[in-house]
Design a protein around this motif. Structure first.
Motif, PDB file in Angstrom:
ATOM      1  N   TYR A 140       0.712  -1.362   0.051  1.00 26.95           N
ATOM      2  CA  TYR A 140      -0.178   0.057   0.118  1.00 26.95           C
ATOM      3  C   TYR A 140       0.853   1.252  -0.021  1.00 26.95           C
ATOM      4  CZ  TYR A 140      -3.591   3.531   0.488  1.00 26.95           C
ATOM      5  OH  TYR A 140      -4.560   4.282   0.261  1.00 26.95           O
ATOM      6  N   GLN A 141       2.167   1.072   0.435  1.00 27.44           N
ATOM      7  CA  GLN A 141       2.897   2.464   0.766  1.00 27.44           C
ATOM      8  C   GLN A 141       3.453   2.745  -0.603  1.00 27.44           C
ATOM      9  OE1 GLN A 141       5.001   0.557   4.424  1.00 27.44           O
ATOM     10  NE2 GLN A 141       4.817   2.790   4.902  1.00 27.44           N
ATOM     11  N   ILE A 142       3.623   1.612  -1.587  1.00 25.30           N
ATOM     12  CA  ILE A 142       4.234   2.244  -2.718  1.00 25.30           C
ATOM     13  C   ILE A 142       3.498   1.975  -4.151  1.00 25.30           C
ATOM     14  CG2 ILE A 142       6.664   1.892  -1.841  1.00 25.30           C
ATOM     15  CD1 ILE A 142       6.814  -0.701  -3.594  1.00 25.30           C
ATOM     16  N   TYR A 168       1.140 -10.161   4.576  1.00 24.10           N
ATOM     17  CA  TYR A 168      -0.186  -8.996   5.156  1.00 24.10           C
ATOM     18  C   TYR A 168       0.739  -7.848   5.663  1.00 24.10           C
ATOM     19  CZ  TYR A 168      -3.921  -6.907   7.401  1.00 24.10           C
ATOM     20  OH  TYR A 168      -4.665  -5.998   7.948  1.00 24.10           O
ATOM     21  N   HIS A 169       0.577  -6.611   5.099  1.00 22.58           N
ATOM     22  CA  HIS A 169       1.220  -5.433   5.764  1.00 22.58           C
ATOM     23  C   HIS A 169       0.224  -4.512   5.879  1.00 22.58           C
ATOM     24  CE1 HIS A 169       5.496  -3.467   6.328  1.00 22.58           C
ATOM     25  NE2 HIS A 169       4.433  -2.425   6.723  1.00 22.58           N
ATOM     26  N   PHE A 170      -0.850  -4.629   6.733  1.00 18.91           N
ATOM     27  CA  PHE A 170      -1.875  -3.706   7.066  1.00 18.91           C
ATOM     28  C   PHE A 170      -3.065  -3.676   6.108  1.00 18.91           C
ATOM     29  CE2 PHE A 170       1.443  -0.802   9.485  1.00 18.91           C
ATOM     30  CZ  PHE A 170       1.845  -2.041  10.432  1.00 18.91           C
ATOM     31  N   VAL A 183       2.463 -12.171   8.825  1.00 24.03           N
ATOM     32  CA  VAL A 183       1.941 -10.785   9.148  1.00 24.03           C
ATOM     33  C   VAL A 183       2.791  -9.819   9.714  1.00 24.03           C
ATOM     34  CG1 VAL A 183      -0.588 -11.800   9.663  1.00 24.03           C
ATOM     35  CG2 VAL A 183       1.353 -11.609  11.505  1.00 24.03           C
ATOM     36  N   ASN A 184       2.614  -8.753   9.325  1.00 23.50           N
ATOM     37  CA  ASN A 184       3.776  -7.680   9.864  1.00 23.50           C
ATOM     38  C   ASN A 184       2.919  -6.713  10.919  1.00 23.50           C
ATOM     39  OD1 ASN A 184       6.225  -5.720   9.336  1.00 23.50           O
ATOM     40  ND2 ASN A 184       4.361  -4.321   9.204  1.00 23.50           N
ATOM     41  N   GLU A 185       3.974  -6.782  12.121  1.00 25.47           N
ATOM     42  CA  GLU A 185       3.424  -6.086  13.241  1.00 25.47           C
ATOM     43  C   GLU A 185       1.970  -6.034  13.501  1.00 25.47           C
ATOM     44  OE1 GLU A 185       4.643  -1.887  12.338  1.00 25.47           O
ATOM     45  OE2 GLU A 185       6.768  -2.546  12.481  1.00 25.47           O
ATOM     46  N   PRO A 186       1.926  -7.152  14.203  1.00 27.12           N
ATOM     47  CA  PRO A 186       0.421  -7.330  14.588  1.00 27.12           C
ATOM     48  C   PRO A 186       0.102  -6.508  15.760  1.00 27.12           C
ATOM     49  CG  PRO A 186       1.619  -9.380  15.137  1.00 27.12           C
ATOM     50  CD  PRO A 186       2.370  -8.361  14.246  1.00 27.12           C
ATOM     51  N   THR A 215      14.119  -6.889  10.247  1.00 29.34           N
ATOM     52  CA  THR A 215      13.418  -6.792   8.808  1.00 29.34           C
ATOM     53  C   THR A 215      13.002  -5.475   8.574  1.00 29.34           C
ATOM     54  OG1 THR A 215      11.649  -7.750  10.306  1.00 29.34           O
ATOM     55  CG2 THR A 215      12.529  -9.062   8.385  1.00 29.34           C
ATOM     56  N   GLU A 216      13.063  -4.501   9.608  1.00 37.81           N
ATOM     57  CA  GLU A 216      12.957  -3.207   9.442  1.00 37.81           C
ATOM     58  C   GLU A 216      13.846  -2.506  10.416  1.00 37.81           C
ATOM     59  OE1 GLU A 216       9.077  -1.496   9.550  1.00 37.81           O
ATOM     60  OE2 GLU A 216       8.105  -3.100   8.452  1.00 37.81           O
ATOM     61  N   ASN A 217      14.496  -1.147  10.062  1.00 36.27           N
ATOM     62  CA  ASN A 217      15.194  -0.440  10.743  1.00 36.27           C
ATOM     63  C   ASN A 217      15.355   0.939   9.952  1.00 36.27           C
ATOM     64  OD1 ASN A 217      18.313   0.633  11.458  1.00 36.27           O
ATOM     65  ND2 ASN A 217      16.922   0.545  13.256  1.00 36.27           N
ATOM     66  N   PHE A 230       4.226   6.318   1.082  1.00 36.69           N
ATOM     67  CA  PHE A 230       3.020   6.694   2.065  1.00 36.69           C
ATOM     68  C   PHE A 230       3.229   6.086   3.389  1.00 36.69           C
ATOM     69  CE2 PHE A 230      -1.206   5.901   3.518  1.00 36.69           C
ATOM     70  CZ  PHE A 230      -1.528   7.049   3.719  1.00 36.69           C
ATOM     71  N   GLU A 231       3.434   7.225   4.386  1.00 35.17           N
ATOM     72  CA  GLU A 231       3.836   6.798   5.599  1.00 35.17           C
ATOM     73  C   GLU A 231       2.575   6.758   6.407  1.00 35.17           C
ATOM     74  OE1 GLU A 231       6.061   5.110   7.213  1.00 35.17           O
ATOM     75  OE2 GLU A 231       5.822   5.768   9.357  1.00 35.17           O
ATOM     76  N   TRP A 232       1.611   5.989   6.056  1.00 33.33           N
ATOM     77  CA  TRP A 232       0.289   5.644   7.040  1.00 33.33           C
ATOM     78  C   TRP A 232      -0.201   6.937   7.213  1.00 33.33           C
ATOM     79  CZ3 TRP A 232      -0.473   1.052   5.201  1.00 33.33           C
ATOM     80  CH2 TRP A 232       0.601   0.112   5.007  1.00 33.33           C
TER      81      TRP A 232
HETATM   82  C1  GAL Z   1       6.352   0.197  10.601  1.00 33.88           C
HETATM   83  C2  GAL Z   1       5.698  -0.195   9.297  1.00 33.88           C
HETATM   84  C3  GAL Z   1       6.346   0.385   8.165  1.00 33.88           C
HETATM   85  C4  GAL Z   1       6.671   1.559   8.204  1.00 33.88           C
HETATM   86  C5  GAL Z   1       7.560   2.209   9.554  1.00 33.88           C
HETATM   87  C6  GAL Z   1       8.018   3.348   9.473  1.00 33.88           C
HETATM   88  O1  GAL Z   1       5.607   0.077  11.770  1.00 33.88           O
HETATM   89  O2  GAL Z   1       5.959  -1.662   9.275  1.00 33.88           O
HETATM   90  O3  GAL Z   1       5.368   0.018   7.064  1.00 33.88           O
HETATM   91  O4  GAL Z   1       5.743   2.644   7.957  1.00 33.88           O
HETATM   92  O5  GAL Z   1       6.898   1.512  10.278  1.00 33.88           O
HETATM   93  O6  GAL Z   1       7.082   4.151  10.480  1.00 33.88           O
END
Ligand code: GAL
Length: 479
Positions: free
Chosen positions: A23-25, A125-127, A169-172, A383-385, A434-436
Motif C-alpha cells: 500500500y505504501q508504494i 499481510y502488511h496492514f 503478518v507484519n507488526e500485529p 526486517t525493518e530499521n 506513503f507513511e500511513w
Molecule cells: C512500521 C511499518 C512500516 C513503516 C515503518 C516506519 O511500523 O511496518 O510500514 O511505515 O513503521 O514508520
C-alpha cells in the motif's frame, strides 16, 4: 566500522536488504481488477490521514517497478522485502476469485529480482486487509484467520517455487493497537481495552495456521522459511539513582511483555501469552467490574498450536524508551492502563525526523541480546530499521548516513561480541513512500521520490550511497 583487511564482521551469506509494503508504494488502487483494501477506505474518509493524502498512486510501483529494480541494483542489495497486496491477488479476499493480473505483476517482480541475483522476502499481510473481509468482521472475526490461511496457501503454491523467505503478518501489535484501540490506522476503530487483544489473537492464529500449512504441504519441496515480523522498541528503566528502581524495572519488563512478549512469548516460549499480561488484564477487569470474561482470549486445544511456528525471528526496530511505573490507576479500560507503565524519552537521545523516533542505535544491540536470551537464541532477521526526514528536503542527509553507519556497527557488535545469530538487515525503506497516518510528510527512503513530478522520479540520498558503500565493503570481504 572495520577497515579493509579486518576480518568480516558479518556472516558470508548475510542478507543486505531494504523493504517496502504494497500500500505504501504500489498505487494502482483500482488497476486491473484489484479489490479495495481497508487502507483505500480509510484514506478516502476525511480527516483520517495527514493532508488527506492517500496511496491511490503513491510511488506508482505498480507501473514503475522497473525503476524500483534499478534502485535495488544501485544499492547492491542481496535481498528485497516487499509485501503482496491481498486484494490485488484476491479482490474479495477469498480464493474463489483470483486476479490473474495481480499474479502476473508479482511474478514479474519476483522473476526480475531473481534474474538480478536478489532474493525476495515476501510479507503476506502488511496492514491492508481486503475491504470485503473487513465488512465481514475483519480481524475481530475468527474466520479472517481461516481466510488468511487460504490466501497464504495460495501464495505458497503460486510463488513458493521462487520465494524462500516469508513473513506472514507484519507488526500485529501495530495493527491491533493503532487500528483497533487508538483508531489511528485502518480500519480506524476505537474500542479500547478489548478489540486489540482479540485482533492480536486472531492474527496469531492466522500466522500459526499459515506456518502449519507451509510446514506440512510446502516445506519439503520448497525449502523456505516462515515467520512473522514483530516490532519492538528497546525498553529499559531509567538509570539507578532516581528512586523507585525496582518498580520501574518491573514496569519495563511489563511493557516489553505487552508489546514484544504479547506475540513472541506464544510463538517462541510457551504457546501462551506472558503470565504478567494475563494477570494484569484479568486483575484490572475485576477491579473495573468487567463481566465479559478474560479480555485476553485463550488458545483452543483443538487448533494448530502457536508454539514453534517461526523459522526465524523477524524484528522491526526503530527506537528506544525509558519506562517508569504508573499510569494504570485510571478508571478507563484501555491497554495503557492494563500495562501500568509509562514510557518517557531520555533527553540525551536526539529526535530526528518524525517525533516518535528517538535515534538510539545501541538500543538495537541491547534488544538483539534480549531476544537471544529470552527467545532461545533464534536466527534473527532485522526486517525493518530506519530513520526519517520531515520538512526541508535534504538529499545530502548527513545525519541519516551516520545513523546507518552507527546502527550497522551495533549489529556487528551484537554478532561478534554478544553471539546473536543475526542473518540479515533490511533498511526501511527503499523509497520515500506513503507513511500511513503521516501521509507523504515523513520520508523514510534511501531514494527520494519526487511526488510533485508526474514521473515520480527516484533520486538516491547520501544515506543510500552510504548504505551501498557498506554493503559493497562487506560483500567484497565475504568473497
Ligand atoms: C512500521 C511499518 C512500516 C513503516 C515503518 C516506519 O511500523 O511496518 O510500514 O511505515 O513503521 O514508520
Amino acid at each position: 566500522m572495520p577497515t579493509s583487511g579486518e576480518k568480516n564482521m558479518f556472516p558470508r551469506d548475510f542478507a543486505w536488504g531494504a523493504g517496502t509494503a504494497a500500500y505504501q508504494i504500489e498505487g494502482g488502487w483500482q488497476a486491473d481488477g484489484k479489490g479495495p483494501s481497508i487502507w483505500d477506505t480509510f484514506c478516502h474518509e476525511k480527516g483520517r490521514v495527514f493532508g488527506e493524502h492517500n496511496g491511490d498512486e503513491a510511488c506508482n510501483s505498480y507501473e514503475l517497478w522497473e525503476k524500483d529494480l534499478e534502485c535495488i541494483q544501485q544499492l547492491g542489495l542481496t535481498h528485497y522485502r516487499l509485501s503482496f497486496s491481498w486484494a490485488r491477488l484476491l479482490p474479495d479476499g477469498t480464493t474463489q476469485h483470483v486476479n490473474q493480473k495481480g499474479v502476473q505483476y508479482y511474478n514479474k517482480v519476483i522473476d526480475d529480482l531473481l534474474a538480478c541475483d536478489v532474493s525476495p522476502m515476501v510479507t503476506l499481510y502488511h496492514f491492508d486487509l481486503p475491504q470485503a473481509l473487513q465488512d465481514g468482521g475483519g480481524w475481530k472475526s475468527a474466520s479472517t484467520a481461516t481466510l488468511f490461511d487460504a490466501y497464504a496457501k495460495f501464495c505458497f503454491r503460486t510463488f513458493g517455487d521462487r520465494v524462500k523467505l516469508w513473513v506472514t503478518v507484519n507488526e500485529p501489535y501495530v495493527c491491533a493497537k493503532l487500528g483497533h484501540e487508538d483508531g489511528l490506522h485502518a480500519p480506524g476503530l476505537k474500542e479500547p481495552g478489548v478489540a486489540a487483544y482479540l485482533v492480536g489473537h486472531n492474527m496469531l492464529r492466522a500466522h500459526a495456521m499459515a506456518w502449519h500449512s507451509y510446514n506440512s504441504c510446502f516445506r519439503a519441496k520448497q525449502k523456505g522459511a516462515v515467520s512473522l515480523a514483530l516490532n519492538s522498541d528497546w525498553l529499559e528503566a531509567p538509570e539507578a539513582g532516581g528512586g523507585a528502581e525496582d518498580d520501574d524495572a518491573d514496569a519495563a519488563e511489563r511493557q516489553l511483555a505487552f508489546t514484544l512478549g504479547w506475540f513472541a512469548w506464544p510463538v517462541f516460549v510457551t504457546g501462551d501469552y506472558p503470565d504478567v499480561m494475563r494477570s494484569a488484564i484479568d486483575a484490572r477487569s475485576e477491579r473495573l467490574g468487567w463481566r465479559g470474561g478474560s479480555r485476553l482470549p485463550r488458545f483452543e486445544e483443538d487448533e494448530p498450536p502457536v508454539l514453534g511456528t517461526a523459522d526465524f525471528f523477524a524484528l522491526n526496530y526503530y527506537t528506544s524508551r525509558k519506562v517508569v511505573a504508573g499510569g494504570g490507576r485510571g478508571g478507563t479500560l484501555c491497554m495503557k492502563n492494563d500495562r501500568d507503565a509509562r514510557d518517557v524519552l531520555d533527553p540525551s537521545w536526539p529526535i530526528c525526523g518524525v517525533s516518535w523516533l528517538a535515534v538510539v542505535p545501541c538500543g538495537l544491540r541491547k534488544l538483539l541480546k534480549y531476544i537471544k536470551d529470552t527467545f532461545n537464541n533464534p536466527a534473527v532477521y532485522i526486517t525493518e530499521n530506519g530513520f526519517s526526514q520531515v520538512g526541508q528536503l535534504q538529499i545530502e542527509d548527513v545525519q541519516r548516513s551516520e545513523f546507518y553507519k552507527d546502527t550497522i556497527s551495533e549489529v556487528a557488535k551484537a554478532i561478534q561480541e554478544d553471539g546473536v545469530d543475526v542473518r540479515g538487515y533490511f533498511a526501511w525503506s527503499l523509497l520515500d513512500n506513503f507513511e500511513w497516518a503521516d501521509g507523504f510528510s515523513v520520508r523514510f527512503g534511501l531514494f527520494h521520490v519526487d511526488f510533485a513530478d508526474a514521473r515520480l522520479s527516484r533520486t538516491i540520498y547520501r544515506s543510500g550511497r552510504e548504505y551501498a558503500k557498506i554493503i559493497s565493503k562487506f560483500r567484497c570481504q565475504s568473497k
